[in-house]
Design a protein around this motif. Structure first.
Motif, PDB file in Angstrom:
ATOM      1  N   SER A  83      -3.912   0.477   0.574  1.00 23.82           N
ATOM      2  CA  SER A  83      -3.495   1.118   1.818  1.00 23.82           C
ATOM      3  C   SER A  83      -4.522   0.811   2.900  1.00 23.82           C
ATOM      4  N   PHE A  84      -4.025   0.481   4.083  1.00 26.87           N
ATOM      5  CA  PHE A  84      -4.879   0.197   5.234  1.00 26.87           C
ATOM      6  C   PHE A  84      -5.098   1.468   6.043  1.00 26.87           C
ATOM      7  N   ALA A  85      -6.281   1.571   6.678  1.00 28.85           N
ATOM      8  CA  ALA A  85      -6.477   2.625   7.667  1.00 28.85           C
ATOM      9  C   ALA A  85      -5.418   2.466   8.757  1.00 28.85           C
ATOM     10  N   PRO A  86      -4.845   3.564   9.262  1.00 27.45           N
ATOM     11  CA  PRO A  86      -3.718   3.448  10.199  1.00 27.45           C
ATOM     12  C   PRO A  86      -4.071   2.738  11.496  1.00 27.45           C
ATOM     13  N   ASP A  87      -5.350   2.801  11.914  1.00 24.62           N
ATOM     14  CA  ASP A  87      -5.761   2.098  13.141  1.00 24.62           C
ATOM     15  C   ASP A  87      -6.565   0.845  12.811  1.00 24.62           C
ATOM     16  N   TRP A  88      -6.365   0.304  11.601  1.00 24.60           N
ATOM     17  CA  TRP A  88      -7.014  -0.953  11.232  1.00 24.60           C
ATOM     18  C   TRP A  88      -6.605  -2.036  12.238  1.00 24.60           C
ATOM     19  N   PRO A  89      -7.514  -2.912  12.683  1.00 29.15           N
ATOM     20  CA  PRO A  89      -8.886  -3.106  12.237  1.00 29.15           C
ATOM     21  C   PRO A  89      -9.944  -2.341  13.033  1.00 29.15           C
ATOM     22  N   ASP A  90      -9.518  -1.484  13.997  1.00 25.75           N
ATOM     23  CA  ASP A  90     -10.526  -0.706  14.720  1.00 25.75           C
ATOM     24  C   ASP A  90     -11.352   0.131  13.743  1.00 25.75           C
ATOM     25  N   THR A  91     -10.668   0.819  12.829  1.00 24.80           N
ATOM     26  CA  THR A  91     -11.341   1.402  11.668  1.00 24.80           C
ATOM     27  C   THR A  91     -11.131   0.415  10.530  1.00 24.80           C
ATOM     28  N   PRO A  92     -12.160  -0.279  10.086  1.00 21.52           N
ATOM     29  CA  PRO A  92     -11.951  -1.473   9.266  1.00 21.52           C
ATOM     30  C   PRO A  92     -11.733  -1.207   7.780  1.00 21.52           C
ATOM     31  N   TYR A  93     -11.350   0.007   7.401  1.00 26.28           N
ATOM     32  CA  TYR A  93     -11.253   0.334   5.987  1.00 26.28           C
ATOM     33  C   TYR A  93      -9.915  -0.094   5.395  1.00 26.28           C
ATOM     34  N   ILE A  94      -9.990  -0.696   4.216  1.00 27.26           N
ATOM     35  CA  ILE A  94      -8.827  -0.912   3.364  1.00 27.26           C
ATOM     36  C   ILE A  94      -9.162  -0.258   2.025  1.00 27.26           C
ATOM     37  N   PHE A 125      -1.965   7.163  -7.545  1.00 27.82           N
ATOM     38  CA  PHE A 125      -1.278   7.172  -6.259  1.00 27.82           C
ATOM     39  C   PHE A 125      -2.292   7.114  -5.126  1.00 27.82           C
ATOM     40  N   LEU A 126      -1.894   6.443  -4.040  1.00 28.65           N
ATOM     41  CA  LEU A 126      -2.776   6.271  -2.887  1.00 28.65           C
ATOM     42  C   LEU A 126      -1.929   6.183  -1.631  1.00 28.65           C
ATOM     43  N   GLU A 127      -2.319   6.927  -0.598  1.00 32.34           N
ATOM     44  CA  GLU A 127      -1.656   6.828   0.695  1.00 32.34           C
ATOM     45  C   GLU A 127      -2.618   7.318   1.775  1.00 32.34           C
ATOM     46  N   VAL A 128      -2.602   6.644   2.916  1.00 31.07           N
ATOM     47  CA  VAL A 128      -3.460   7.020   4.035  1.00 31.07           C
ATOM     48  C   VAL A 128      -2.592   7.609   5.136  1.00 31.07           C
ATOM     49  N   ALA A 129      -2.972   8.785   5.621  1.00 30.59           N
ATOM     50  CA  ALA A 129      -2.197   9.471   6.653  1.00 30.59           C
ATOM     51  C   ALA A 129      -2.388   8.791   8.002  1.00 30.59           C
ATOM     52  N   SER A 130      -1.446   9.056   8.896  1.00 26.07           N
ATOM     53  CA  SER A 130      -1.465   8.429  10.217  1.00 26.07           C
ATOM     54  C   SER A 130      -2.667   8.862  11.041  1.00 26.07           C
ATOM     55  N   GLU A 131      -3.148  10.087  10.828  1.00 21.77           N
ATOM     56  CA  GLU A 131      -4.366  10.564  11.470  1.00 21.77           C
ATOM     57  C   GLU A 131      -4.921  11.720  10.640  1.00 21.77           C
ATOM     58  N   PRO A 132      -6.239  11.930  10.674  1.00 24.95           N
ATOM     59  CA  PRO A 132      -6.828  12.967   9.817  1.00 24.95           C
ATOM     60  C   PRO A 132      -6.534  14.376  10.321  1.00 24.95           C
ATOM     61  N   VAL A 133      -6.466  15.274   9.365  1.00 28.02           N
ATOM     62  CA  VAL A 133      -6.342  16.705   9.670  1.00 28.02           C
ATOM     63  C   VAL A 133      -7.418  17.434   8.872  1.00 28.02           C
ATOM     64  N   ARG A 134      -8.333  18.070   9.566  1.00 26.46           N
ATOM     65  CA  ARG A 134      -9.426  18.805   8.927  1.00 26.46           C
ATOM     66  C   ARG A 134     -10.137  17.953   7.872  1.00 26.46           C
ATOM     67  N   GLY A 135     -10.444  16.725   8.260  1.00 25.85           N
ATOM     68  CA  GLY A 135     -11.192  15.848   7.367  1.00 25.85           C
ATOM     69  C   GLY A 135     -10.385  15.307   6.211  1.00 25.85           C
ATOM     70  N   ARG A 136      -9.075  15.260   6.337  1.00 28.48           N
ATOM     71  CA  ARG A 136      -8.230  14.779   5.249  1.00 28.48           C
ATOM     72  C   ARG A 136      -7.307  13.688   5.777  1.00 28.48           C
ATOM     73  N   SER A 137      -7.525  12.472   5.302  1.00 32.44           N
ATOM     74  CA  SER A 137      -6.622  11.397   5.710  1.00 32.44           C
ATOM     75  C   SER A 137      -6.326  10.416   4.584  1.00 32.44           C
TER      76      SER A 137
END
Length: 799
Positions: A83-94, A125-137
């Motif tokens: 799963s890619f970070a939703p704002d990848w590559p600005d946040t470069p995490y995969i 299971f793995l999924e990245v949320a569209s934006e974090p909520v209370r430190g959870r993404s």
């Protein structure tokens, strides 16, 4: 719920030609994980994992046309989700997860990986949320626990335990709302038929008793207003809820296969209201009305008998509907459609250049001979210590090689044995020509009897004894491989075997396999019967025996799940060795020939390079640098005089590499690969072709056509290509096109029939993706009696 703190180490238009059209699994390449980046197709990066006969983890930056290995540093044998970070590559995490390594993170586009926390292994299971909520993404789950992490601050990770399942069930599926920042919705399904829904990022949960087991879940991108959830089941088809899971209705119009394996929703749903599903056997289906009705798309794979779940996942371009790209991950490979599912092409994720197995001559110092195999390319041979290689498999008659062994008396007998599906290939001229020996399974229930291991007796010169192992049996020959007797297989997958160096006296051999229930088995009567000397040694990927076994009683086993273990009592008990590369898929351990005097062993891993021990495996040092090209080597051969002659060979996805300085530096030594006419993928046929068996051909046969206009297309990754085929008195003219531009034709007429002729040769191309098309021409030599064209193979060169 608890909070745990951890210190953490720091578009272009796709050409709609990939590889073959929907084709059989030759080679076999089930897709276990796949992901597109959120800016696709503007940035065409994607990741893929396939844990088939050849375990690969790949990245492509050109719409699946070419691939590079991407598993450096990965902990665990294979990735099961990306799963890619939703704002990848600005946040470069995969992100990736593996069966035993837990959550893994890449900061460099998937080229290498690291583990942010040491616990939370065995994730599913793995999924990245569209934006974090209370430190959870970043959400990831194992069998009974859902975790969430906030990856924004690279210096510190915060992990939340946001959901647990009691002992009566386990997590079966997970989905995060595409608008998680607004609705904070998480949906879990359990194997006891329950649906768990949280609308406050996991702080509180509502349990709904559905009464059926969900295999997959999907949440509408419009969930804050439409409250829609889809559930895919393994027998009831698709169920849809428009009230956040309170009630469900079956939406199976046009769906004949009710075993659903995936659901994908258009990113702008409900405008348009497009959905896609994959089902076990029917394929990829599309709905334009939120699931009210379904239509089958145009993908039909040729199905293997190794599974009844053929279509696994469907992936939609994040830019749909402006970009009409779909990908289907199947058990038989990765397929792409660039026109909304009308036409599909298969990606070539298993190029034949892959260095699958290596075997070195015992007289290497004198003859310089090394043998290797690709995946779907049979045997490569070097006669000059690896400086150059030739492809040698005349009359081989097999598509894949599963084991390879050079005779201990090679200088005298020139014997090479290769294991293939349901038999042995035997060469008495150093690999130039081959004869087939059929080995029927002793266990007739074995569905595929590929010969996975070949070992020679230490007294082969006098007793001519050689063993082979497979799913279907253990085989013994006492005449150098001419004839064989079979014994029952002691385990389901008898893939690894070693023979006692004192076999003439103790009749001992060991067999192990990669399955969780395979273990290590020992025979003291030459393979007629086996016993399990000890437990807790399952999932073995490599097995090695001390050359002085008669005295030390020592052997070693290894895998990503158990690390490296040693036995000093003939396998009765095993002790772990702290070697430093646990979890990185060790696939080969080789004791040096002079082990009794130097205690030297060399090991290769599939994600952490080449290692050496000089104290019989107690401690290990990595030989190659972190960024070396053999980080992901899957095969290994060492000089018979190692380490005095410090030459090593390593087989990788990109080819075979050699080191002449004990692993400090590596140079690629192979630069050509052959695509034989027997290989389904990547060759794309058009018109009418038949395969004829002719001794003297590459792999014993060729594709022939007499139909004017019939064509073959070869997409390839390289800097040159040649066409190998036949000429004869009834042969016509071959038209040749490169990237659609017609080149001078080849007159295939000759007064006599000739095989393995070069019909076309193109060199000096820019390295990268190209496609070649050859066609039966209407014109012909006036002396010819027909239009026959015979294509034996394509030879691709690469840097």
């Amino acid at each position: 719920m608890g909070i745990i703190r951890r210190s953490t180490p720091i578009a272009t238009l796709a050409i709609a030609i990939l590889a073959g059209s929907a084709a059989a699994h030759h080679p076999h390449d089930p897709i276990d994980a796949f992901a597109l980046n959120p800016l696709y197709p503007e940035i065409p990066l994607m990741l893929l994992a396939s844990d088939g006969s050849y375990n690969v983890m790949l990245r492509s930056s050109d719409h699946a046309r070419t691939w590079q290995e991407a598993r450096q540093g990965l902990v665990g044998r294979a990735a099961t989700a990306f799963s890619f970070a939703p704002d990848w590559p600005d946040t470069p995490y995969i992100y990736a997860i593996t069966g035993i390594g837990g959550l893994q993170v890449s900061w460099n586009g998937g080229r290498s990986w690291s583990v942010p926390f040491e616990d939370h292994a065995k994730l599913q299971f793995l999924e990245v949320a569209s934006e974090p909520v209370r430190g959870r993404s970043v959400f990831y789950a194992g069998q009974d626990t859902l975790f969430a992490a906030d990856p924004v601050l690279p210096g510190e990770e915060i992990v939340h335990v946001v959901g647990t399942v009691d002992d009566t069930g386990s997590i079966n599926a997970m989905a995060i709302s595409p608008r998680f920042g607004e609705d904070e919705t998480i949906v879990l399904a359990t194997n006891d038929g329950s649906l768990l829904i949280s609308e406050n990022a996991g702080d509180d949960w509502t349990t709904i008793a559905m009464g059926w087991t969900a295999a997959v879940l999907a949440v509408s991108p419009g969930f804050p207003t439409d409250r829609t959830i889809w559930v895919g089941t393994t027998g009831r088809g698709i169920l849809r809820s428009t009230d956040a899971g309170q009630t469900f209705t079956a939406v199976n119009g046009g769906l004949t296969d009710l075993f659903v394996t995936d659901i994908a929703v258009a990113p702008t749903y409900p405008a348009p209201a497009d959905l896609w599903v994959t089902t076990r056997d029917e394929g990829v289906l599309h709905s334009s009305n939120g699931g009210d009705s379904w239509a089958v798309l145009g993908l039909s794979v040729k199905k293997t008998n190794q599974t009844d779940i053929h279509y696994r996942r469907v992936h939609i371009s994040p830019s749909w509907p402006s970009d009409q790209t779909l990908y289907c991950a199947s058990f038989e490979g990765l397929y792409a459609s660039f026109d909304g599912g009308v036409n599909w092409k298969q990606a070539n994720i298993n190029p034949t250049r892959m260095g699958r197995f290596l075997s070195i001559s015992p007289d290497f110092a004198a003859d310089g001979k090394v043998f290797g195999t690709g995946y779907g390319m049979q045997v490569l041979e070097s006669n000059d210590g690896g400086d150059s290689w030739s492809v040698e498999f005349t009359d081989y008659e097999a598509i894949s090689t599963y084991s390879l062994a050079v005779s201990p008396t090679f200088a005298d007998d020139q014997l090479v044995l290769a294991g293939v599906g349901n038999g042995i290939r035997r060469s008495l001229d150093g690999g130039l020509t081959w004869q087939g020996v059929v080995l029927a399974p002793h266990d007739t229930t074995a569905y595929y009897n590929s010969i996975r291991s070949i070992v020679y007796s230490s007294t082969f010169a006098s007793d001519q004894t050689v063993y082979a192992s497979a799913n279907g049996g253990i085989y013994r020959s006492t005449d150098a491989g001419v004839s064989w007797v079979s014994y029952p297989p002691p385990i389901v997958r008898a893939w690894k075997m070693v023979i006692s160096p004192d076999f003439a006296n103790d009749s001992t051999l060991f067999v192990a396999g990669p399955g969780a229930n395979d273990g290590v088995m020992r025979s003291v009567d030459g393979g007629a019967s086996f016993t399990a000397p000890s437990g807790d040694v399952a999932s073995v990927t490599t097995l090695a025996i001390d050359p002085d076994f008669a005295t030390t009683h020592r052997l070693w086993i290894a895998s990503s799940s158990i690390g490296v273990k040693v036995s000093t009592d003939r396998g009765e008990s095993w002790a772990p060795l702290g070697v430093g590369f646990e979890g990185t898929s060790p696939v080969r351990l080789i004791p040096a020939k002079q082990f009794s005097s130097n205690s030297t062993m060399v090991a290769t891993t599939q994600s952490n390079g080449i290692w050496e021990s000089t104290d019989a495996g107690v401690s290990w040092n990595r030989l190659d640098p972190d960024s070396s090209p053999v980080t992901h080597a899957s095969s290994l051969a060492i000089s018979p005089d190692y380490p005095d002659v410090p030459i090593l060979f390593a087989g990788t996805f990109e080819g075979i590499f050699r080191s002449v300085d004990r692993g400090a530096t590596w140079v690629k030594t192979t630069h050509e690969e052959v695509y034989d006419d027997r290989r389904d993928e990547p060759i794309i046929p058009g018109g009418v072709w038949s395969r004829t068996l002719q001794p003297g051909c590459i792999n014993l046969g060729m594709a022939e056509s007499t139909r004017i206009g019939s064509s073959l297309i070869l997409p390839f990754d390289g800097d040159g290509v040649s066409v190998i085929g036949s000429t004869g008195p009834d042969h016509g003219t071959l038209r040749i096109f490169l990237e659609g531009t017609e080149l001078p034709a080849f007159d295939a007429y000759s007064a006599t029939n000739e095989l393995q002729r070069t019909l076309a040769e193109i060199s000096g191309l820019d390295p990268g993706f190209h496609w070649l098309r050859v066609e039966v021409a209407a014109d012909k030599n006036p002396l010819s009696t027909g239009h026959r064209i015979g294509i034996d193979a394509f030879n691709v060169t690469y840097p």
